[in-house]
Design a protein around this motif. Structure first.
Motif, PDB file in Angstrom:
ATOM      1  N   HIS A  49       0.844  -1.190   0.012  1.00 35.46           N
ATOM      2  CA  HIS A  49       0.130   0.051  -0.039  1.00 35.46           C
ATOM      3  C   HIS A  49       0.991   1.235  -0.042  1.00 35.46           C
ATOM      4  CE1 HIS A  49      -3.530  -2.625   0.625  1.00 35.46           C
ATOM      5  NE2 HIS A  49      -2.765  -3.074   1.708  1.00 35.46           N
ATOM      6  N   VAL A  50       1.678   1.322  -0.785  1.00 40.84           N
ATOM      7  CA  VAL A  50       2.807   2.372  -1.017  1.00 40.84           C
ATOM      8  C   VAL A  50       2.286   3.295  -2.275  1.00 40.84           C
ATOM      9  CG1 VAL A  50       4.890   3.282  -1.532  1.00 40.84           C
ATOM     10  CG2 VAL A  50       4.756   1.059   0.059  1.00 40.84           C
ATOM     11  N   ASP A  51       2.274   4.550  -2.379  1.00 41.65           N
ATOM     12  CA  ASP A  51       2.013   5.404  -3.525  1.00 41.65           C
ATOM     13  C   ASP A  51       2.789   5.079  -4.568  1.00 41.65           C
ATOM     14  OD1 ASP A  51       2.080   7.919  -5.211  1.00 41.65           O
ATOM     15  OD2 ASP A  51       0.078   8.015  -4.092  1.00 41.65           O
ATOM     16  N   PRO A  52       2.501   4.695  -5.806  1.00 37.75           N
ATOM     17  CA  PRO A  52       3.482   4.411  -6.825  1.00 37.75           C
ATOM     18  C   PRO A  52       4.346   5.647  -7.250  1.00 37.75           C
ATOM     19  CG  PRO A  52       1.013   4.530  -7.644  1.00 37.75           C
ATOM     20  CD  PRO A  52       1.048   4.601  -6.187  1.00 37.75           C
ATOM     21  N   LEU A  53       4.068   6.867  -7.054  1.00 41.84           N
ATOM     22  CA  LEU A  53       4.737   7.791  -7.455  1.00 41.84           C
ATOM     23  C   LEU A  53       5.858   8.112  -6.282  1.00 41.84           C
ATOM     24  CD1 LEU A  53       2.119  10.446  -8.536  1.00 41.84           C
ATOM     25  CD2 LEU A  53       3.626   9.296 -10.081  1.00 41.84           C
ATOM     26  N   GLN A  54       5.632   8.040  -4.961  1.00 42.52           N
ATOM     27  CA  GLN A  54       6.567   8.010  -4.081  1.00 42.52           C
ATOM     28  C   GLN A  54       7.560   6.822  -4.323  1.00 42.52           C
ATOM     29  OE1 GLN A  54       5.453   6.637  -0.058  1.00 42.52           O
ATOM     30  NE2 GLN A  54       7.208   7.480   0.757  1.00 42.52           N
ATOM     31  N   PHE A  55       7.089   5.631  -4.693  1.00 43.65           N
ATOM     32  CA  PHE A  55       7.947   4.622  -4.754  1.00 43.65           C
ATOM     33  C   PHE A  55       8.739   4.876  -6.153  1.00 43.65           C
ATOM     34  CE2 PHE A  55       9.057   0.240  -6.899  1.00 43.65           C
ATOM     35  CZ  PHE A  55       9.453  -0.331  -5.586  1.00 43.65           C
ATOM     36  N   ALA A  56       8.046   5.449  -7.282  1.00 39.73           N
ATOM     37  CA  ALA A  56       9.052   5.706  -8.318  1.00 39.73           C
ATOM     38  C   ALA A  56      10.068   6.576  -8.070  1.00 39.73           C
ATOM     39  CB  ALA A  56       8.025   6.190  -9.551  1.00 39.73           C
ATOM     40  N   LEU A  57       9.827   7.619  -7.266  1.00 42.40           N
ATOM     41  CA  LEU A  57      10.941   8.477  -6.844  1.00 42.40           C
ATOM     42  C   LEU A  57      11.867   8.201  -6.019  1.00 42.40           C
ATOM     43  CD1 LEU A  57      11.261  11.424  -7.920  1.00 42.40           C
ATOM     44  CD2 LEU A  57       9.108  10.435  -8.363  1.00 42.40           C
ATOM     45  N   ILE A  58      11.478   7.063  -5.060  1.00 45.16           N
ATOM     46  CA  ILE A  58      12.684   6.665  -4.423  1.00 45.16           C
ATOM     47  C   ILE A  58      13.430   5.621  -5.164  1.00 45.16           C
ATOM     48  CG2 ILE A  58      12.946   4.784  -2.463  1.00 45.16           C
ATOM     49  CD1 ILE A  58      10.421   5.997  -1.245  1.00 45.16           C
ATOM     50  N   VAL A  59      12.757   4.905  -6.074  1.00 46.28           N
ATOM     51  CA  VAL A  59      13.876   3.932  -7.027  1.00 46.28           C
ATOM     52  C   VAL A  59      14.988   5.068  -7.803  1.00 46.28           C
ATOM     53  CG1 VAL A  59      13.531   2.300  -8.730  1.00 46.28           C
ATOM     54  CG2 VAL A  59      12.187   2.267  -6.900  1.00 46.28           C
ATOM     55  N   ILE A  60      14.026   5.725  -8.352  1.00 44.22           N
ATOM     56  CA  ILE A  60      14.851   6.649  -9.384  1.00 44.22           C
ATOM     57  C   ILE A  60      16.077   7.377  -8.544  1.00 44.22           C
ATOM     58  CG2 ILE A  60      14.966   8.795 -10.930  1.00 44.22           C
ATOM     59  CD1 ILE A  60      12.167   7.887 -11.767  1.00 44.22           C
ATOM     60  N   MET A  61      15.943   7.985  -7.582  1.00 47.76           N
ATOM     61  CA  MET A  61      16.929   8.809  -6.656  1.00 47.76           C
ATOM     62  C   MET A  61      17.727   7.989  -6.062  1.00 47.76           C
ATOM     63  SD  MET A  61      14.064  11.298  -4.710  1.00 47.76           S
ATOM     64  CE  MET A  61      15.372  11.966  -3.572  1.00 47.76           C
ATOM     65  N   THR A  62      17.594   7.128  -5.653  1.00 54.18           N
ATOM     66  CA  THR A  62      18.395   5.737  -5.139  1.00 54.18           C
ATOM     67  C   THR A  62      19.375   5.468  -6.292  1.00 54.18           C
ATOM     68  OG1 THR A  62      16.843   5.269  -3.376  1.00 54.18           O
ATOM     69  CG2 THR A  62      18.871   3.929  -3.797  1.00 54.18           C
TER      70      THR A  62
END
Length: 424
Positions: free
Chosen positions: A351-364
Motif C-alpha cells: 500500500h505504497v503510493d506508486p509515485l513515491q515509490f518511483a521517486l525513491i527508486v529513481i533517486m537511489t
C-alpha cells in the motif's frame, strides 16, 4: 544450480571479467535461454519490442534538446544567473555548480549531459580558484544526478513506459524531491567548504542580478515552455521533446546567435551517440528482465520481503538499502530496468503510493551513478578534472543525497503533493 542462479551467476562472472553491463546482460540471457530451452528468437523480439515505443521517442528528442541548448549558449547564461545569486555562499563556485545543475536539469533530462555541460565549464574554474580537483569532480558528478529527477527526465520516460504510470505525473512528482537533493548538496558543499577554506565571491547587487536574469531569460523559459506544454495538455512527453529541440534551435540561431549551420552535423552526431547507449541498455536489459521474471525472481523476493516485514516504511527502507548496493555495481538505466519489474508489483501489496515509490527508486539508483566502480557521472567528472576516479570526493555527497531519499520515505507528500494538486 537453479535457473535464476545460473542467470545471475553468468551475469556476475561477466561483469567481474570486465564485460560491459549491457553485453553481460545479453550474454547471460542467451546462456539462460539456451540452457532452459526458450526459443532464441525471443531475444530479438524482446529487444525490438522494448525500444519500439512512441513514448520512448521522447528520449532522443530530450537528449538532442540538451545538446542543442548547451551549444546554443543557454548553459553559460544559466551559470551566470546561478553565480549572481549564490556565488557569495561558502564554496561559491561549488554552490554555483549545484544551482546551475538544477537549472540545466529542467532542460536536458540527462545526468550525463548535465555532468558534461556544467563540468566542462566549472571544473576548470574551480581548479583555478584553488578547489581540490577531487572535490570539484565530486560536486559536479553528484549535482548531475538531479538531471533525471527534476523534469523533464529521460529516466522517468523509461520508468513510465515500463509501469504505465503517467509521465506527466512522474515529472510533477520529481520537482520537490529534486529540489530537496539540491538543498542537501548545497548544505554539504557549505559545510565542507568552510572546513577546507574554499573561497567565495563578493555579494552581487540586485542590479547585476536582474541583468543576469534578463540575459538568461530565454534559457530560464525553456523548462517553462517544455513542462507547460505537457501539463496544459497541449503536448505529450514526446511532442514536448520536439518543442524543446525547436525552441533550442530558435534561441541558438536567432537570439544568442551562438549556433551556426556548420555546427549541426557534429551536434546531431553527439546526440545520436548519447542516445545509442541508453537505448542499447534498454534493449538488452529487457531480455534480462524477461528471464528474471520467467524464472520467478519477483515471487522469490516478494516472499522474502513479506517474511521480514509487513510495514510499508520498513519495506521502503529495505528497498533503498538493496538499490544502494545494486547501484554500486550496475549502470543506472540497467539497474532501473532490472529492478522495476521485480519490485513494482510489491507497491500494491504494501500500500505504497506508486509515485513515491518511483521517486525513491529513481533517486537511489541515480546515487549509484556517482559511486565506483561503474558510476557514469563519476567517470565523466573525473575525465574533465583529469584525475583518476579514486581521487573523486563522492561519498560525502552520496550520504547527503541518501538522507534526502530517507526523508522521502517518511514524507510521501514530497512526491504526491504536486501531481494531486495540478492533475485531474
Amino acid at each position: 544450480m537453479s535457473d535464476v542462479g545460473l542467470l545471475l551467476g553468468v551475469f556476475s562472472f561477466l561483469l567481474l571479467a570486465g564485460v560491459s553491463c549491457a553485453n553481460s546482460m545479453l550474454l547471460a540471457s542467451l546462456v539462460s535461454i539456451w540452457v532452459t530451452g526458450f526459443p532464441v528468437t525471443m531475444t530479438a523480439d524482446n529487444m525490438l519490442g522494448a525500444i519500439n515505443s512512441f513514448t520512448l521517442l521522447a528520449v532522443p528528442f530530450f537528449i538532442l534538446a540538451g545538446v542543442i541548448m548547451n551549444r546554443a549558449g543557454l548553459t553559460a547564461r544559466l551559470i551566470d544567473v546561478s553565480r549572481a545569486f549564490v556565488g557569495h555562499f561558502h564554496g561559491g563556485t561549488a554552490q554555483v555548480n549545484v544551482v546551475a545543475s538544477m537549472f540545466f536539469s529542467g532542460i536536458s533530462g540527462s545526468a550525463s549531459a548535465d555532468a558534461a555541460a556544467i563540468g566542462s565549464m566549472l571544473i576548470p574554474t574551480m581548479k583555478r580558484e584553488g578547489y581540490d580537483p577531487g572535490f570539484a569532480a565530486g560536486v559536479t558528478a553528484s549535482a548531475a544526478t538531479m538531471g533525471p529527477i527534476i523534469p523533464p527526465s529521460i529516466v522517468m520516460v523509461i520508468y513510465g513506459s515500463i509501469t504505465n504510470l503517467s509521465i506527466g505525473a512522474l515529472f510533477l512528482a520529481g520537482i520537490l524531491p529534486g529540489i530537496l537533493i539540491g538543498v542537501t548538496l548545497m548544505l554539504m558543499v557549505a559545510y565542507m567548504s568552510r572546513r577546507r577554506g574554499y573561497p567565495r565571491a563578493p555579494r552581487v547587487g540586485w542590479t547585476d542580478r536582474l541583468r543576469a536574469i534578463g540575459a538568461a531569460l530565454p534559457a530560464v523559459l525553456a523548462p517553462v515552455i517544455i513542462l507547460g506544454g505537457m501539463f496544459s495538455g497541449v503536448a505529450t512527453a514526446t511532442e514536448a521533446g520536439v518543442i524543446a529541440c525547436v525552441y533550442g534551435l530558435f534561441v541558438g540561431f536567432f537570439v544568442y546567435r551562438d549556433l551556426r549551420l556548420a555546427d549541426m552535423p557534429s551536434l546531431l552526431a553527439d546526440a545520436v551517440e548519447m542516445t545509442a547507449v541508453p537505448m542499447y541498455i534498454l534493449a538488452t536489459s529487457s531480455v534480462f528482465g524477461f528471464m528474471l521474471t520467467a524464472h520467478g525472481l519477483g515471487f522469490m523476493i516478494g516472499d522474502f520481503l513479506s517474511g521480514i516485514t509487513q510495514d510499508p516504511l520498513t519495506f521502503l527502507l529495505i528497498i533503498v538499502a538493496l538499490l544502494t548496493v545494486v547501484g554500486i555495481f550496475l549502470d543506472g538505466i540497467a539497474a532501473l530496468l532490472i529492478v522495476v519489474p521485480v519490485f513494482a508489483p510489491l507497491v500494491d501489496v504494501y500500500h505504497v503510493d506508486p509515485l513515491q515509490f518511483a521517486l525513491i527508486v529513481i533517486m537511489t539508483i541515480m546515487i549509484g551513478t556517482v559511486t565506483p566502480p561503474v558510476g557514469m557521472q563519476l567517470y565523466i567528472a573525473a575525465a574533465i578534472a583529469r584525475i583518476p576516479i579514486g581521487r573523486v570526493v563522492a561519498w560525502p555527497f552520496c550520504w547527503a543525497m541518501t538522507g534526502a531519499v530517507v526523508i522521502l520515505c517518511f514524507v510521501p507528500q514530497l512526491a504526491t503533493f504536486l501531481p494531486r494538486l495540478l492533475l485531474p
